[in-house]
Design an enzyme around this catalytic site. Structure first.
Site, PDB file in Angstrom:
ATOM      1  CG  LEU A  25      -1.969  -1.102   1.278  1.00 48.56           C
ATOM      2  CD1 LEU A  25      -2.430  -1.353   2.704  1.00 48.56           C
ATOM      3  CD2 LEU A  25      -3.135  -0.761   0.370  1.00 48.56           C
ATOM      4  CB  THR A  26       1.495   3.725  -2.668  1.00 48.64           C
ATOM      5  OG1 THR A  26       2.242   2.837  -3.478  1.00 48.64           O
ATOM      6  CG2 THR A  26       2.014   5.143  -2.816  1.00 48.64           C
ATOM      7  CG  HIS A 177       4.259  -3.373  -8.469  1.00 48.83           C
ATOM      8  ND1 HIS A 177       3.154  -3.884  -9.109  1.00 48.83           N
ATOM      9  CD2 HIS A 177       3.821  -2.259  -7.819  1.00 48.83           C
ATOM     10  CE1 HIS A 177       2.102  -3.113  -8.864  1.00 48.83           C
ATOM     11  NE2 HIS A 177       2.479  -2.118  -8.085  1.00 48.83           N
ATOM     12  CB  ALA A 179       0.080  -5.801 -10.612  1.00 52.62           C
ATOM     13  CG  ASN A 180      -2.122  -2.515  -9.967  1.00 52.64           C
ATOM     14  OD1 ASN A 180      -3.001  -3.292 -10.354  1.00 52.64           O
ATOM     15  ND2 ASN A 180      -1.870  -2.310  -8.692  1.00 52.64           N
ATOM     16  CE1 TYR A 182       1.746   2.625 -11.335  1.00 50.78           C
ATOM     17  CE2 TYR A 182       1.278   0.575 -10.193  1.00 50.78           C
ATOM     18  CZ  TYR A 182       1.053   1.930 -10.371  1.00 50.78           C
ATOM     19  OH  TYR A 182       0.133   2.596  -9.598  1.00 50.78           O
ATOM     20  NE  ARG A 229      -0.574  -7.389  -5.156  1.00 53.07           N
ATOM     21  CZ  ARG A 229      -1.431  -6.476  -4.697  1.00 53.07           C
ATOM     22  NH1 ARG A 229      -1.224  -5.194  -4.925  1.00 53.07           N
ATOM     23  NH2 ARG A 229      -2.485  -6.817  -3.990  1.00 53.07           N
ATOM     24  CG  ASN A 237      -2.412   3.218 -13.170  1.00 51.72           C
ATOM     25  OD1 ASN A 237      -2.903   4.315 -12.907  1.00 51.72           O
ATOM     26  ND2 ASN A 237      -1.817   2.455 -12.256  1.00 51.72           N
ATOM     27  NE  ARG A 269     -13.146  -9.627  -5.455  1.00 52.66           N
ATOM     28  CZ  ARG A 269     -13.204 -10.844  -4.960  1.00 52.66           C
ATOM     29  NH1 ARG A 269     -14.048 -11.717  -5.448  1.00 52.66           N
ATOM     30  NH2 ARG A 269     -12.417 -11.195  -3.954  1.00 52.66           N
TER      31      ARG A 269
HETATM   32  C1  FNR Z   1      -2.945   0.125  -3.329  1.00 55.22           C
HETATM   33  N1  FNR Z   1      -2.570  -0.982  -4.098  1.00 55.22           N
HETATM   34  C2  FNR Z   1      -1.245  -1.194  -4.373  1.00 55.22           C
HETATM   35  N2  FNR Z   1      -0.864  -2.297  -5.088  1.00 55.22           N
HETATM   36  C3  FNR Z   1       0.429  -2.582  -5.281  1.00 55.22           C
HETATM   37  O1  FNR Z   1       0.740  -3.619  -5.882  1.00 55.22           O
HETATM   38  N3  FNR Z   1       1.398  -1.753  -4.788  1.00 55.22           N
HETATM   39  C4  FNR Z   1       1.116  -0.615  -4.096  1.00 55.22           C
HETATM   40  O2  FNR Z   1       2.028   0.091  -3.631  1.00 55.22           O
HETATM   41  C5  FNR Z   1      -0.256  -0.290  -3.926  1.00 55.22           C
HETATM   42  N4  FNR Z   1      -0.646   0.855  -3.304  1.00 55.22           N
HETATM   43  C6  FNR Z   1      -1.958   1.053  -2.936  1.00 55.22           C
HETATM   44  C7  FNR Z   1      -2.296   2.139  -2.136  1.00 55.22           C
HETATM   45  C8  FNR Z   1      -3.596   2.289  -1.687  1.00 55.22           C
HETATM   46  C9  FNR Z   1      -3.938   3.447  -0.767  1.00 55.22           C
HETATM   47  C10 FNR Z   1      -4.589   1.354  -2.078  1.00 55.22           C
HETATM   48  C11 FNR Z   1      -6.009   1.475  -1.571  1.00 55.22           C
HETATM   49  C12 FNR Z   1      -4.270   0.306  -2.890  1.00 55.22           C
HETATM   50  C13 FNR Z   1      -3.554  -2.044  -4.359  1.00 55.22           C
HETATM   51  C14 FNR Z   1      -3.716  -2.944  -3.112  1.00 55.22           C
HETATM   52  O3  FNR Z   1      -2.518  -3.642  -2.838  1.00 55.22           O
HETATM   53  C15 FNR Z   1      -4.841  -3.979  -3.293  1.00 55.22           C
HETATM   54  O4  FNR Z   1      -4.561  -4.817  -4.375  1.00 55.22           O
HETATM   55  C16 FNR Z   1      -6.188  -3.290  -3.511  1.00 55.22           C
HETATM   56  O5  FNR Z   1      -6.399  -2.277  -2.550  1.00 55.22           O
HETATM   57  C17 FNR Z   1      -7.347  -4.275  -3.428  1.00 55.22           C
HETATM   58  O6  FNR Z   1      -7.355  -4.902  -2.162  1.00 55.22           O
HETATM   59  P1  FNR Z   1      -8.440  -4.447  -1.030  1.00 55.22           P
HETATM   60  O7  FNR Z   1      -8.161  -3.048  -0.661  1.00 55.22           O
HETATM   61  O8  FNR Z   1      -9.779  -4.618  -1.646  1.00 55.22           O
HETATM   62  O9  FNR Z   1      -8.206  -5.431   0.121  1.00 55.22           O
END
Ligand code: FNR
Length: 366
Positions: A25-26, A177, A179-180, A182, A229, A237, A269
């Site tokens: 979590l950033t 990382h 995913a997402n 990047y 991941r 993104n 989801r």
């Molecule tokens: C994230 N997520 C995320 N994912 C990741 O791979 N690296 C990261 O640094 C972050 N940062 C991040 C910050 C914040 C504030 C949120 C809310 C989310 C995604 C996170 O790890 C997770 O996959 C999602 O939040 C979905 O899980 P939850 O929140 O439904 O349990």
């Protein structure tokens, strides 16, 4: 209550006492200048650590070029390594296992947050989305600079060095990382990669960079201390592959041969949960799809509650469940799940703010 989540689990060299994992979590609370992890971060992570619990610390840039901006804690300087040591000490003091997520932002950055440096990517294709500039304005993503073929190898080496740095900082392992949207995922997916060298074209070529990075990290610190991941079917993104199955089946198959600690999948989801509240409907479950293809430990993340996490592990679709948002607002989340206690709601307004408010001031159960 919740018997499956509290069965012990071996992941790589680690003995997990339970299967409630903290997702990366950033939180943007590094010390500026220097993007250094600090004592406040150590308080926050220490609060969330538990005996035999796996904590995946937030995405940490492997180089200056890899960063989104100054408030993101890096893992490429001696000062940052010293800062992270405070955090790994705090996690270990509670008996927890500390993993650091290694990150290259790729095209999901803006030059105003990076001292004018243009983001880099596989190809000069802008993400069709917006971001915040240093002035706080909503701006479209810039067209990134395509990495030269010779530069790609240097980024691979940055990941290897960052993994060594993480171990020097006391981490038990790292998570790549992938995913997402990047950099690693941008190489993997055809919408963001139109390269004509050996890192572009067909599936094997587009997967090369991600696999090379993972191999470099595994060679640096041991495959058994390396996780990855992925977010197949994710749309965060401006990412996403039209036909994810052939691409990700190949990737997961190749990753199987490396002997990694774990594969961590984000459920589609929850794609984009870092930016806004989401619950995308009519999307497949990544864990259900890929469990049969993956031979090691599997962590699933994305919109889980206590009951759905328990059901997922009981059904064998995943070995452990990572929680993101609820771990922000519930520092003692594993204990709460064990006690079948209600979760404290999270406050999205403080996800990326500064200081202890909405960070280290969420209370444990009384
Ligand atoms: C994230 N997520 C995320 N994912 C990741 O791979 N690296 C990261 O640094 C972050 N940062 C991040 C910050 C914040 C504030 C949120 C809310 C989310 C995604 C996170 O790890 C997770 O996959 C999602 O939040 C979905 O899980 P939850 O929140 O439904 O349990």
């Amino acid at each position: 209550m919740s018997l499956s989540l509290f069965r012990p689990l071996k992941v790589g060299p680690w003995s997990l006492a339970h299967r409630v994992v903290m997702a990366p979590l950033t939180r943007m609370r590094a010390t500026v200048p220097g993007s250094m992890p600090n004592a406040l971060n150590a308080v926050y992570y220490g609060q969330r650590a538990s005996q035999g619990g796996l904590i995946i610390c937030e995405a940490s840039p492997v180089s200056q070029q890899a960063s989104m901006g100054p408030r993101i804690p890096g893992i490429h300087s001696a000062e940052q390594i010293a800062g992270w040591k405070l955090i790994t000490d705090a996690i270990h003091a509670k008996g927890g296992i500390a993993v650091l997520q290694l990150w290259h932002i790729g095209r999901i950055a803006h030059s105003s947050n990076r001292a004018g440096a243009l983001p880099v990517a596989p190809s000069a294709i802008a993400a069709n989305a917006s971001t915040l500039s240093a002035a706080g304005e909503t701006v479209p993503f810039e067209t990134p600079r395509a990495l030269e073929t010779a530069e790609v190898g240097a980024v691979v080496a940055d990941f290897g060095q960052a993994a060594r740095n993480a171990i020097a900082a006391g981490f038990d392992g790292v998570e790549v990382h992938g995913a997402n949207g990047y950099l690693l995922e941008a190489f993997l997916q055809s919408r963001s990669n139109t390269r004509t060298d050996h890192s572009g074209g067909g599936i094997e070529n587009r997967a090369r960079f991600m696999l090379d990075v993972t191999r470099a990290v595994a060679a640096a610190i041991g495959a058994e201390r390396t996780g990855i991941r992925l977010s197949p079917y994710g749309r965060a993104n401006d990412s996403g592959e039209t036909e994810p199955m052939p691409l990700y089946s190949y990737v997961v198959g190749e990753l199987n041969t490396l002997g990694l600690a774990y594969l961590h999948l984000i459920e589609p989801r929850a794609s984009g949960a870092g930016q806004r509240e989401v619950d995308h409907q009519d999307v497949p479950s990544a864990a259900v799809l890929f469990r049969p293809l993956w031979q090691g430990a599997l962590i699933a993340a994305g919109n889980f509650k206590a009951d759905t996490a328990e059901a997922m592990v009981t059904a064998g679709h995943a070995d452990a469940i990572a929680f993101g948002r609820y771990f922000i607002s519930n520092p003692d989340l594993p204990a709460r799940i064990h006690a079948n206690a209600p979760f404290t709601p999270y406050n999205r307004a403080t996800f990326y703010s500064s200081g202890p408010n909405g960070y280290s001031d969420y209370a444990a159960m009384s």
